[in-house]
Scaffold this motif. Structure first.
Motif, PDB file in Angstrom:
ATOM      1  N   ILE A 140     -95.013  12.239  13.892  1.00  0.00           N
ATOM      2  CA  ILE A 140     -94.734  13.621  14.306  1.00  0.00           C
ATOM      3  C   ILE A 140     -93.585  13.643  15.315  1.00  0.00           C
ATOM      4  CG2 ILE A 140     -95.698  15.624  15.539  1.00  0.00           C
ATOM      5  CD1 ILE A 140     -96.727  15.396  12.722  1.00  0.00           C
ATOM      6  N   GLY A 141     -93.590  12.694  16.260  1.00  0.00           N
ATOM      7  CA  GLY A 141     -92.515  12.622  17.258  1.00  0.00           C
ATOM      8  C   GLY A 141     -91.165  12.388  16.609  1.00  0.00           C
ATOM      9  N   GLU A 142     -91.100  11.517  15.618  1.00  0.00           N
ATOM     10  CA  GLU A 142     -89.835  11.231  14.923  1.00  0.00           C
ATOM     11  C   GLU A 142     -89.373  12.440  14.112  1.00  0.00           C
ATOM     12  OE1 GLU A 142     -87.813   8.581  15.230  1.00  0.00           O
ATOM     13  OE2 GLU A 142     -89.210   7.930  16.779  1.00  0.00           O
ATOM     14  N   MET A 143     -90.339  13.131  13.468  1.00  0.00           N
ATOM     15  CA  MET A 143     -89.968  14.324  12.703  1.00  0.00           C
ATOM     16  C   MET A 143     -89.438  15.408  13.641  1.00  0.00           C
ATOM     17  SD  MET A 143     -93.046  14.563   9.870  1.00  0.00           S
ATOM     18  CE  MET A 143     -92.839  16.298   9.676  1.00  0.00           C
ATOM     19  N   GLU A 144     -90.070  15.534  14.800  1.00  0.00           N
ATOM     20  CA  GLU A 144     -89.642  16.532  15.787  1.00  0.00           C
ATOM     21  C   GLU A 144     -88.222  16.240  16.263  1.00  0.00           C
ATOM     22  OE1 GLU A 144     -91.701  17.072  19.753  1.00  0.00           O
ATOM     23  OE2 GLU A 144     -92.992  18.240  18.420  1.00  0.00           O
ATOM     24  N   LYS A 145     -87.936  14.975  16.541  1.00  0.00           N
ATOM     25  CA  LYS A 145     -86.576  14.599  16.983  1.00  0.00           C
ATOM     26  C   LYS A 145     -85.545  14.923  15.901  1.00  0.00           C
ATOM     27  CE  LYS A 145     -88.038  10.780  19.937  1.00  0.00           C
ATOM     28  NZ  LYS A 145     -88.102   9.306  20.053  1.00  0.00           N
ATOM     29  N   GLY A 146     -85.875  14.615  14.656  1.00  0.00           N
ATOM     30  CA  GLY A 146     -84.947  14.886  13.554  1.00  0.00           C
ATOM     31  C   GLY A 146     -84.720  16.388  13.375  1.00  0.00           C
ATOM     32  N   PHE A 147     -85.787  17.161  13.444  1.00  0.00           N
ATOM     33  CA  PHE A 147     -85.653  18.613  13.291  1.00  0.00           C
ATOM     34  C   PHE A 147     -84.836  19.202  14.435  1.00  0.00           C
ATOM     35  CE2 PHE A 147     -87.108  22.976  13.978  1.00  0.00           C
ATOM     36  CZ  PHE A 147     -86.775  23.517  12.744  1.00  0.00           C
ATOM     37  N   ASN A 148     -85.086  18.747  15.657  1.00  0.00           N
ATOM     38  CA  ASN A 148     -84.318  19.239  16.805  1.00  0.00           C
ATOM     39  C   ASN A 148     -82.835  18.914  16.666  1.00  0.00           C
ATOM     40  OD1 ASN A 148     -86.443  20.455  18.110  1.00  0.00           O
ATOM     41  ND2 ASN A 148     -86.895  18.680  19.401  1.00  0.00           N
ATOM     42  N   ALA A 149     -82.530  17.702  16.199  1.00  0.00           N
ATOM     43  CA  ALA A 149     -81.117  17.322  16.025  1.00  0.00           C
ATOM     44  C   ALA A 149     -80.464  18.201  14.963  1.00  0.00           C
ATOM     45  CB  ALA A 149     -81.017  15.848  15.632  1.00  0.00           C
ATOM     46  N   PHE A 150     -81.180  18.434  13.850  1.00  0.00           N
ATOM     47  CA  PHE A 150     -80.637  19.276  12.786  1.00  0.00           C
ATOM     48  C   PHE A 150     -80.442  20.711  13.281  1.00  0.00           C
ATOM     49  CE2 PHE A 150     -81.578  22.324   9.374  1.00  0.00           C
ATOM     50  CZ  PHE A 150     -80.496  22.078   8.551  1.00  0.00           C
ATOM     51  N   ALA A 151     -81.416  21.250  13.997  1.00  0.00           N
ATOM     52  CA  ALA A 151     -81.329  22.629  14.492  1.00  0.00           C
ATOM     53  C   ALA A 151     -80.190  22.775  15.494  1.00  0.00           C
ATOM     54  CB  ALA A 151     -82.658  23.050  15.125  1.00  0.00           C
ATOM     55  N   ASN A 152     -80.051  21.812  16.386  1.00  0.00           N
ATOM     56  CA  ASN A 152     -78.948  21.874  17.357  1.00  0.00           C
ATOM     57  C   ASN A 152     -77.595  21.842  16.665  1.00  0.00           C
ATOM     58  OD1 ASN A 152     -80.608  22.067  19.600  1.00  0.00           O
ATOM     59  ND2 ASN A 152     -80.706  19.853  19.895  1.00  0.00           N
ATOM     60  N   GLN A 153     -77.468  20.998  15.658  1.00  0.00           N
ATOM     61  CA  GLN A 153     -76.210  20.901  14.922  1.00  0.00           C
ATOM     62  C   GLN A 153     -75.943  22.211  14.168  1.00  0.00           C
ATOM     63  OE1 GLN A 153     -76.197  17.771  12.017  1.00  0.00           O
ATOM     64  NE2 GLN A 153     -73.999  17.923  11.638  1.00  0.00           N
ATOM     65  N   ALA A 154     -76.976  22.790  13.557  1.00  0.00           N
ATOM     66  CA  ALA A 154     -76.800  24.031  12.793  1.00  0.00           C
ATOM     67  C   ALA A 154     -76.442  25.183  13.729  1.00  0.00           C
ATOM     68  CB  ALA A 154     -78.067  24.354  12.017  1.00  0.00           C
ATOM     69  N   MET A 155     -77.090  25.265  14.882  1.00  0.00           N
ATOM     70  CA  MET A 155     -76.824  26.370  15.810  1.00  0.00           C
ATOM     71  C   MET A 155     -75.461  26.263  16.465  1.00  0.00           C
ATOM     72  SD  MET A 155     -80.356  27.272  17.712  1.00  0.00           S
ATOM     73  CE  MET A 155     -81.594  26.079  17.327  1.00  0.00           C
ATOM     74  N   ALA A 156     -74.914  25.065  16.511  1.00  0.00           N
ATOM     75  CA  ALA A 156     -73.604  24.885  17.133  1.00  0.00           C
ATOM     76  C   ALA A 156     -72.480  25.369  16.218  1.00  0.00           C
ATOM     77  CB  ALA A 156     -73.392  23.418  17.483  1.00  0.00           C
ATOM     78  N   SER A 157     -72.748  25.503  14.937  1.00  0.00           N
ATOM     79  CA  SER A 157     -71.683  25.895  14.004  1.00  0.00           C
ATOM     80  C   SER A 157     -71.403  27.395  14.107  1.00  0.00           C
ATOM     81  CB  SER A 157     -72.081  25.528  12.571  1.00  0.00           C
ATOM     82  OG  SER A 157     -73.137  26.358  12.146  1.00  0.00           O
ATOM     83  N   PRO A 158     -70.146  27.793  13.920  1.00  0.00           N
ATOM     84  CA  PRO A 158     -69.801  29.225  13.974  1.00  0.00           C
ATOM     85  C   PRO A 158     -70.402  30.014  12.803  1.00  0.00           C
ATOM     86  CG  PRO A 158     -67.853  27.894  13.500  1.00  0.00           C
ATOM     87  CD  PRO A 158     -68.979  26.948  13.768  1.00  0.00           C
ATOM     88  N   GLU A 159     -70.646  29.348  11.672  1.00  0.00           N
ATOM     89  CA  GLU A 159     -71.244  30.029  10.526  1.00  0.00           C
ATOM     90  C   GLU A 159     -72.655  30.524  10.867  1.00  0.00           C
ATOM     91  OE1 GLU A 159     -70.010  26.866  10.183  1.00  0.00           O
ATOM     92  OE2 GLU A 159     -68.128  27.332   9.184  1.00  0.00           O
ATOM     93  N   PHE A 160     -73.391  29.713  11.623  1.00  0.00           N
ATOM     94  CA  PHE A 160     -74.760  30.081  11.992  1.00  0.00           C
ATOM     95  C   PHE A 160     -74.769  31.349  12.851  1.00  0.00           C
ATOM     96  CE2 PHE A 160     -78.417  29.925  14.868  1.00  0.00           C
ATOM     97  CZ  PHE A 160     -79.458  29.805  13.952  1.00  0.00           C
ATOM     98  N   SER A 161     -73.886  31.382  13.855  1.00  0.00           N
ATOM     99  CA  SER A 161     -73.849  32.569  14.708  1.00  0.00           C
ATOM    100  C   SER A 161     -73.381  33.796  13.924  1.00  0.00           C
ATOM    101  CB  SER A 161     -72.967  32.337  15.924  1.00  0.00           C
ATOM    102  OG  SER A 161     -71.654  32.035  15.532  1.00  0.00           O
ATOM    103  N   LYS A 162     -72.493  33.595  12.949  1.00  0.00           N
ATOM    104  CA  LYS A 162     -72.031  34.704  12.110  1.00  0.00           C
ATOM    105  C   LYS A 162     -73.195  35.260  11.285  1.00  0.00           C
ATOM    106  CE  LYS A 162     -68.661  35.773   8.518  1.00  0.00           C
ATOM    107  NZ  LYS A 162     -67.628  35.220   7.636  1.00  0.00           N
ATOM    108  N   VAL A 163     -73.984  34.376  10.712  1.00  0.00           N
ATOM    109  CA  VAL A 163     -75.135  34.799   9.899  1.00  0.00           C
ATOM    110  C   VAL A 163     -76.159  35.508  10.771  1.00  0.00           C
ATOM    111  CG1 VAL A 163     -77.108  33.943   8.563  1.00  0.00           C
ATOM    112  CG2 VAL A 163     -74.819  33.081   8.101  1.00  0.00           C
ATOM    113  N   VAL A 164     -76.409  34.982  11.960  1.00  0.00           N
ATOM    114  CA  VAL A 164     -77.387  35.603  12.863  1.00  0.00           C
ATOM    115  C   VAL A 164     -76.916  37.002  13.247  1.00  0.00           C
ATOM    116  CG1 VAL A 164     -78.378  35.479  15.179  1.00  0.00           C
ATOM    117  CG2 VAL A 164     -78.368  33.466  13.733  1.00  0.00           C
ATOM    118  N   ASN A 165     -75.635  37.165  13.534  1.00  0.00           N
ATOM    119  CA  ASN A 165     -75.098  38.488  13.865  1.00  0.00           C
ATOM    120  C   ASN A 165     -75.222  39.458  12.694  1.00  0.00           C
ATOM    121  OD1 ASN A 165     -74.443  37.859  16.504  1.00  0.00           O
ATOM    122  ND2 ASN A 165     -72.364  37.206  15.980  1.00  0.00           N
TER     123      ASN A 165
END
Length: 129
Positions: free
Chosen positions: A16-41
């Motif tokens: 579970i700890g390893e899955m959590e780390k992987g998900f957090n890394a993926f989410a951080n990378q996705a949220m850092a992209s300008p496409e993500f903020s465009k979609v959220v807006n």
């Protein structure tokens, strides 16, 4: 104690700890992209537009049902509060006028009593002539 390599709870926690780390890394990378903020807006704007349209539709529905809308109810509540405030002010003024007129007349603060119309019974020995 049990060996940590064979402990199923420890293995589960580790997985579970390893899955959590992987998900957090993926989410951080996705949220850092300008496409993500465009979609959220875009999603936020669409949600706001849908909410506005739903409010307008609901107001039209309430009008067709001859019922007040939320804004009309809020307006009525505000007017009622204003009227209650004015009534309280009038009550206070009337109370002041009553106490001022009662004090100036030197009378009691009680209301005047009605005249007595009932007479006491005659004395027990009859009336003297």
């Amino acid at each position: 104690m049990a060996d940590k390599s064979n402990d199923p709870v420890a293995l589960w926690q580790n997985m579970i700890g390893e899955m959590e780390k992987g998900f957090n890394a993926f989410a951080n990378q996705a949220m850092a992209s300008p496409e993500f903020s465009k979609v959220v807006n875009q999603v936020g704007g669409a949600t706001a537009g849908a909410q506005k349209q739903l409010g307008e539709l609901m107001e039209k529905y309430l009008v067709s049902m001859n019922m007040p809308s939320r804004s009309q109810m809020v307006g009525m509540a505000e007017r009622l509060q204003s009227i209650e405030g004015q009534l309280n002010e009038i009550k206070a003024m009337l109370h002041q006028m009553q106490s001022a007129s009662g004090g100036a007349a030197g009378g009691s603060s009680q209301a005047p009593r009605p005249p007595r119309t009932k007479r006491p019974p005659p004395p027990a020995g009859g009336e003297p002539k």
